[in-house]
Design an enzyme around this catalytic site. Structure first.
Site, PDB file in Angstrom:
ATOM      1  CB  CYS A   1      -0.978  -0.027   1.181  1.00  0.00           C
ATOM      2  SG  CYS A   1      -0.198  -0.034   2.807  1.00  0.00           S
TER       3      CYS A   1
ATOM      4  CG  ASN B   1       4.373  -1.695   5.180  1.00  0.00           C
ATOM      5  OD1 ASN B   1       5.487  -2.000   5.596  1.00  0.00           O
ATOM      6  ND2 ASN B   1       3.406  -2.579   5.080  1.00  0.00           N
TER       7      ASN B   1
ATOM      8  CB  CYS C   1      -3.666   1.586   7.074  1.00  0.00           C
ATOM      9  SG  CYS C   1      -3.430   3.050   8.105  1.00  0.00           S
ATOM     10  NE  ARG C   2      -4.486   1.565   1.781  1.00  0.00           N
ATOM     11  CZ  ARG C   2      -4.291   2.326   0.716  1.00  0.00           C
ATOM     12  NH1 ARG C   2      -5.159   2.290  -0.272  1.00  0.00           N
ATOM     13  NH2 ARG C   2      -3.238   3.113   0.645  1.00  0.00           N
ATOM     14  CB  SER C   3       0.175  -3.581   2.828  1.00  0.00           C
ATOM     15  OG  SER C   3       1.025  -2.650   3.432  1.00  0.00           O
TER      16      SER C   3
ATOM     17  CG  ASP D   1      -5.255   5.891   2.370  1.00  0.00           C
ATOM     18  OD1 ASP D   1      -5.294   5.542   3.569  1.00  0.00           O
ATOM     19  OD2 ASP D   1      -4.350   6.579   1.886  1.00  0.00           O
TER      20      ASP D   1
END
Ligand code: 4NP
Length: 165
Positions: A11, A14, A16-18, A129
């Site tokens: 993401c 690095n 939050c999402r990934s 995001d």
């Protein structure tokens, strides 16, 4: 000899999402006993949060679903592509940053949008995001990641089988 495959979730920051995708996918792979066969990491296309733990809001959402996040921020490097079997970008902007690191011909069978594996993507291929939004955004990300990871695993099992041929 047992072969391995390596996947990286990517993401922007690095944090939050990934990291969530890494945590959820790691739990799934362990449940299936494939932890020695599938190498899992995450990274950001930016250097902004190198060395940082996942965002506290993302950790909280993960914990509420029984998932512990243990990653530290890392920036994806073009040279990482060489050892990767699968690199999954969380949104189109991440994808385009990754595409600029290597000639397209090298990436066509390893770089994809994460949500291209989402059984409910309805042609929306962005993992939104959550960083600047409210708490609800983190749960939205969790729901996408949870339903998508089984298809990522299915794909990697096929890759593992091919390596054995
Ligand atoms: P991620 O979220 O890409 O899912 O880790 C973000 C984290 C940090 C920032 C943006 C997005 N930031 O602007 O610092």
């Amino acid at each position: 000899m047992n072969s391995t495959v390596e996947v990286c979730f990517v993401c922007l920051g690095n944090i939050c999402r990934s990291p969530l995708a890494q945590g959820v996918f790691t739990a799934l792979v362990r449940k299936e006993g494939l932890q020695d066969r599938i190498i899992i990491s995450s990274a950001g296309v930016s250097h902004w949060h190198v060395g940082s733990p996942p965002d506290a809001r993302m950790q909280q959402t993960a914990r509420s679903h029984g998932i512990q996040l243990n990653s530290r921020g890392r920036q994806f490097q073009g040279s990482d592509f060489k050892r990767m079997d699968l690199v999954l970008a969380m949104d189109h902007s991440n994808l385009s940053a990754l595409q600029q690191m290597r000639p397209m011909a090298e990436l066509h069978d390893k770089l994809f949008l994460f949500r291209s594996f989402d059984p409910q993507h309805n042609n929306d291929l962005e993992v939104p995001d959550p960083y600047y939004g409210g708490g609800k955004g983190f749960e939205v990300v969790y729901q996408i990641v949870e339903r998508t990871c089984p298809n990522v695993l299915k794909h990697l099992k096929t890759r593992l089988a091919k390596k054995h041929e």
